[in-house]
Design a protein around this motif. Sequence first.
Motif, PDB file in Angstrom:
ATOM      1  N   SER A 125      23.057  47.202  23.484  1.00 12.40           N
ATOM      2  CA  SER A 125      22.831  48.641  23.613  1.00 12.40           C
ATOM      3  C   SER A 125      21.401  48.919  23.179  1.00 12.40           C
ATOM      4  N   GLY A 126      20.827  50.011  23.656  1.00 18.92           N
ATOM      5  CA  GLY A 126      19.474  50.316  23.223  1.00 18.92           C
ATOM      6  C   GLY A 126      18.839  51.428  24.010  1.00 18.92           C
ATOM      7  N   SER A 127      17.517  51.545  23.830  1.00 21.38           N
ATOM      8  CA  SER A 127      16.785  52.609  24.502  1.00 21.38           C
ATOM      9  C   SER A 127      15.318  52.227  24.680  1.00 21.38           C
ATOM     10  N   ILE A 128      14.718  52.847  25.674  1.00 22.58           N
ATOM     11  CA  ILE A 128      13.276  52.765  25.906  1.00 22.58           C
ATOM     12  C   ILE A 128      12.786  54.193  26.064  1.00 22.58           C
ATOM     13  N   LYS A 129      11.712  54.502  25.357  1.00 18.58           N
ATOM     14  CA  LYS A 129      11.084  55.809  25.485  1.00 18.58           C
ATOM     15  C   LYS A 129       9.586  55.582  25.653  1.00 18.58           C
ATOM     16  N   ALA A 130       9.014  56.169  26.685  1.00 20.32           N
ATOM     17  CA  ALA A 130       7.572  56.095  26.906  1.00 20.32           C
ATOM     18  C   ALA A 130       7.065  57.508  27.131  1.00 20.32           C
ATOM     19  N   ALA A 131       5.974  57.852  26.452  1.00 18.33           N
ATOM     20  CA  ALA A 131       5.399  59.190  26.586  1.00 18.33           C
ATOM     21  C   ALA A 131       3.984  59.179  26.023  1.00 18.33           C
ATOM     22  N   ARG A 132       3.220  60.193  26.372  1.00 16.57           N
ATOM     23  CA  ARG A 132       1.871  60.321  25.824  1.00 16.57           C
ATOM     24  C   ARG A 132       1.961  60.346  24.310  1.00 16.57           C
ATOM     25  N   ARG A 192       2.507  55.725  24.485  1.00 12.74           N
ATOM     26  CA  ARG A 192       3.307  55.040  23.454  1.00 12.74           C
ATOM     27  C   ARG A 192       4.650  54.654  24.057  1.00 12.74           C
ATOM     28  N   ILE A 193       5.083  53.443  23.742  1.00 10.43           N
ATOM     29  CA  ILE A 193       6.359  52.924  24.246  1.00 10.43           C
ATOM     30  C   ILE A 193       7.176  52.462  23.045  1.00 10.43           C
ATOM     31  N   ASP A 194       8.380  53.004  22.895  1.00  5.69           N
ATOM     32  CA  ASP A 194       9.303  52.612  21.830  1.00  5.69           C
ATOM     33  C   ASP A 194      10.516  51.952  22.469  1.00  5.69           C
ATOM     34  N   ILE A 195      10.847  50.762  21.998  1.00  7.39           N
ATOM     35  CA  ILE A 195      12.014  50.030  22.502  1.00  7.39           C
ATOM     36  C   ILE A 195      12.884  49.653  21.312  1.00  7.39           C
ATOM     37  N   ASP A 196      14.142  50.022  21.366  1.00  7.06           N
ATOM     38  CA  ASP A 196      15.116  49.650  20.337  1.00  7.06           C
ATOM     39  C   ASP A 196      16.299  48.993  21.026  1.00  7.06           C
ATOM     40  N   VAL A 197      16.644  47.791  20.554  1.00  4.67           N
ATOM     41  CA  VAL A 197      17.758  47.047  21.141  1.00  4.67           C
ATOM     42  C   VAL A 197      18.669  46.566  20.023  1.00  4.67           C
ATOM     43  N   GLN A 198      19.956  46.811  20.163  1.00  7.11           N
ATOM     44  CA  GLN A 198      20.950  46.297  19.224  1.00  7.11           C
ATOM     45  C   GLN A 198      21.897  45.392  19.998  1.00  7.11           C
ATOM     46  N   HIS A 253       1.520  50.354  22.553  1.00  9.30           N
ATOM     47  CA  HIS A 253       0.589  51.368  23.043  1.00  9.30           C
ATOM     48  C   HIS A 253      -0.116  50.774  24.256  1.00  9.30           C
ATOM     49  N   LEU A 254      -0.174  51.562  25.329  1.00 12.75           N
ATOM     50  CA  LEU A 254      -0.745  51.078  26.575  1.00 12.75           C
ATOM     51  C   LEU A 254      -1.921  51.955  26.966  1.00 12.75           C
ATOM     52  N   GLY A 255      -3.047  51.306  27.241  1.00 14.36           N
ATOM     53  CA  GLY A 255      -4.229  51.989  27.740  1.00 14.36           C
ATOM     54  C   GLY A 255      -4.610  51.420  29.084  1.00 14.36           C
ATOM     55  N   ARG A 256      -5.692  51.927  29.640  1.00 12.25           N
ATOM     56  CA  ARG A 256      -6.124  51.466  30.959  1.00 12.25           C
ATOM     57  C   ARG A 256      -6.425  49.965  30.962  1.00 12.25           C
TER      58      ARG A 256
END
Length: 163
Positions: A69-76, A88-94, A113-116
């Motif tokens: 189970s888990g989640s991915i969140k990506a946003a400015r 910014r990208i947050d990934i949590d996996v259980q 963190h992702l840039g060009r």
Amino acid sequence: MDASIHVDGRTLEVDDLQGALLGGSVEGAARISLDQWSDSTVQLQWQDIQADQLAPWWSPATRASGTVSGSIKAARADAQQRPLEPLRIDIDVQMADGRFGTAEVRDCNIVAHLGRDRLLIDTCAFRALGGEIEMWTRVSPHAGKYYLTVNTDFSDLDLTQFS
């Protein structure tokens, strides 16, 4: 799988993504801007995915067991916090009862963190083998080539689980 998908100019929007997947469920939404990619957002959650059901697409998964189970969140990223890169990208996996062969696999948390021109994994913590693996990673160009830098700390790993 069900979703509402539409294109607004050069922006792809996926709303109300939900469905059954690999013995579990997935839901989420995304807004992906082709012109301002760092303004894109993604939220995806999954529950009770059966790890062994990945085998038709990834043959090593025949050795996997457990429920993911888990989640991915990506946003400015929040500019007030002086972000390392704009997205910014947050990934949590259980992983419940997780195993890969004889090795215990529990969970993972990643902040990236992702840039060009650069991907920076600021925090990466895996809990497995009875211990923890923490990493910091950077991928960036230098002299016309991309280079990977990895810094890893291992603590309390039980390597006898591989026997």
